[in-house]
Design a protein around this motif. Structure first.
Motif, PDB file in Angstrom:
ATOM      1  N   THR A 297       1.426  -6.730   5.476  1.00 29.37           N
ATOM      2  CA  THR A 297       1.172  -5.494   4.735  1.00 29.37           C
ATOM      3  C   THR A 297       2.465  -4.701   4.639  1.00 29.37           C
ATOM      4  O   THR A 297       3.043  -4.318   5.657  1.00 29.37           O
TER       5      THR A 297
ATOM      6  N   SER B  63       0.828  -1.207   0.000  1.00 33.02           N
ATOM      7  CA  SER B  63       0.000   0.000   0.000  1.00 33.02           C
ATOM      8  C   SER B  63       0.857   1.249   0.000  1.00 33.02           C
ATOM      9  O   SER B  63       1.827   1.356   0.750  1.00 33.02           O
TER      10      SER B  63
ATOM     11  N   ARG C 297       3.515   2.429   8.950  1.00 38.93           N
ATOM     12  CA  ARG C 297       2.797   1.404   9.694  1.00 38.93           C
ATOM     13  C   ARG C 297       2.406   1.917  11.085  1.00 38.93           C
ATOM     14  O   ARG C 297       2.876   2.976  11.524  1.00 38.93           O
TER      15      ARG C 297
ATOM     16  N   LEU D  38      -8.045  -4.087   5.834  1.00 40.32           N
ATOM     17  CA  LEU D  38      -7.119  -4.803   6.705  1.00 40.32           C
ATOM     18  C   LEU D  38      -7.719  -5.110   8.074  1.00 40.32           C
ATOM     19  O   LEU D  38      -7.082  -5.772   8.894  1.00 40.32           O
TER      20      LEU D  38
ATOM     21  N   GLN E 170       2.591  -5.677   9.904  1.00 38.24           N
ATOM     22  CA  GLN E 170       2.820  -4.441   9.147  1.00 38.24           C
ATOM     23  C   GLN E 170       4.320  -4.140   9.077  1.00 38.24           C
ATOM     24  O   GLN E 170       4.994  -4.153  10.106  1.00 38.24           O
TER      25      GLN E 170
END
Length: 446
Positions: free
Chosen positions: A223, A188, A228, A213, A237
């Protein structure tokens, strides 16, 4: 391809077989075997990318071929990817953005990292086209851009349609269900709070975020994100660098750039590229103070993004200023992190932080553990003495810190997606992420 069977009825058993016939048979058979061998080798290569040049520390990874609506349709509607900006110029060249005057330099925007990562992974030698050979699985959904395209959608049900659609789509794959998504990852280009909607309606991010998420289907996936939650995101994360402007195709290009910034004449003590923010909060007050000090000092180079916003988006100007300074001030931006951190590294400029959350607790895969080797941290209560603190640092220590920053450039850079691994010759930001994901799987025994 099978070798044609030998048919005895074509030969006269009463006569000796001519030697030329025997030789011809063996030659044809040999050629057929080679042909079959090449076809098999080609199929194997296609199943597991270019195995010969795959980094041994990276596990084979598989990229899902998602339906068009999950990525291509989002970028094709680029004018609506952001509520206030036309993103079409930024998604060209698979997210690298418009080319600049130097080869393999692009005006890359901070939010395009999901496109750039996808493009680089597509051509990666450790990619496998056979999910049965993979240990890591990449879901190339353009999560950040989907989120930003729905910032102004007040109805949460409508805003979350694509998230629920993806969850339903992925849940059908045996590879996803096998480990509950623990061996899967997504990328992302937005901060974590944009893609994990908080429960509190009063929270700033509640209004524009999605809950992808937060869905149980994706609670176990990794992710990779530009910012984060350093408190609650440990384990799932992982911070990855903002994309800067340089996307080299070869190690020679990278080395040449490192030599250039090494030789750059540092005419100023420090620099600040940014703008003051309205309000009286801690971050806004800090920025005003840093602006005041830089603007009033002959030892500081300033690009004021309020007075000349276009200058702040000209890579040549930004990198040019940073190349002339020993230190680059990096206060938090709209959130804790900012793209300028990685621009300054690219310029060989030592970053000066005012909060641990801006880098140290974000990009643990990429940064040296000894922060004092490559950066400076100044507490808020000393932010009014930045020039004095930096001026007192010994010259030899500054040179060592700058050299460390220059050596860090390859691992925080996204190599050009069209380059082969043999051409690249160094581990870039995508390689580092894949290596760390492999280690993560090893720790999970997956």
């Amino acid at each position: 391809m099978a070798i044609p069977p030998f048919k005895e009825n074509k030969f006269n058993h009463g006569n000796t077989i001519p030697i030329k016939t025997i030789i011809s048979f063996f030659i044809i058979s040999y050629l057929l075997i080679i042909l079959f061998s090449n076809e098999t080798s080609s199929d194997s290569s296609h199943a597991y990318g270019n195995h010969a040049s795959c980094d041994p520390e990276i596990a084979p990874f598989y990229i899902y071929d998602l339906p068009y609506r999950f990525n291509g349709a989002i970028t094709s509607n680029c004018r609506k990817m952001h509520p206030w900006n036309d993103m079409c110029p930024h998604v060209v060249n698979r997210g690298l953005g418009p080319p600049l005057h130097r080869p393999n330099w692009y005006a890359s925007m901070q939010f395009t990292v999901s496109l750039i990562f996808h493009a680089r992974a597509d051509n990666h030698p450790c990619r496998t086209y056979d999910p049965n050979l993979a240990r890591i699985f990449y879901i190339p959904f353009y999560l950040g851009y989907y989120t930003s395209s729905n910032f102004l959608t007040p109805n949460h049900t409508i805003r979350d349609i694509m998230a629920l659609d993806l969850a339903n789509h992925m849940s059908q794959f045996p590879t996803f269900k096998r480990h509950g998504g623990r061996d899967h990852f997504i990328v992302s280009g937005r901060v974590i709070w944009d893609v994990m909607r908080p429960k509190d309606p009063k929270n700033f991010y509640y209004r524009g975020s999605t809950r992808l998420l937060s869905l149980k289907e994706f609670s176990n996936i990794s992710t990779l994100i530009i910012e984060r939650d350093h408190v609650k995101g440990n384990g799932t994360q992982f911070g990855i660098p903002f994309p800067s402007f340089f996307h080299p195709k070869s190690n020679a290009e990278m080395t040449a750039w490192q030599d250039e910034v090494r030789k750059s004449e540092r005419t100023h003590l420090f620099s600040f590229v940014g703008a003051m923010r309205p309000g009286n909060g801690t971050m806004q007050t800090l920025r005003r103070e840093l602006y005041r000090q830089c603007n009033s000092s002959e030892r500081c180079l300033l690009i004021d993004c309020n007075k000349d916003p276009k200058l702040c988006y000209e890579p040549e100007s930004v990198i040019g200023v940073m190349k002339q300074a020993n230190f680059c001030l990096q206060p938090p931006g709209d959130s804790w992190t900012r793209k300028s951190v990685f621009d300054s590294m690219l310029a060989g400029c030592i970053p000066v932080f005012f909060a641990e959350q801006t880098a140290y607790v974000q990009y643990i895969w990429y940064l040296p553990k000894k922060r004092e080797d490559w950066s400076v941290l100044i507490s808020h209560d000393k932010a009014d003495k930045v020039k004095e603190i930096l001026a007192q640092m010994p010259e030899k220590e500054v040179e060592k810190m700058r050299e460390m920053v220059i050596r860090m450039i390859p691992r925080v850079t996204y190599a050009h997606p069209n380059a082969t691994q043999t051409e690249v010759g160094f581990r870039d930001a995508v390689d580092v992420a894949l290596i760390e994901l492999t280690k993560l799987l090893d720790r999970k025994s997956l």
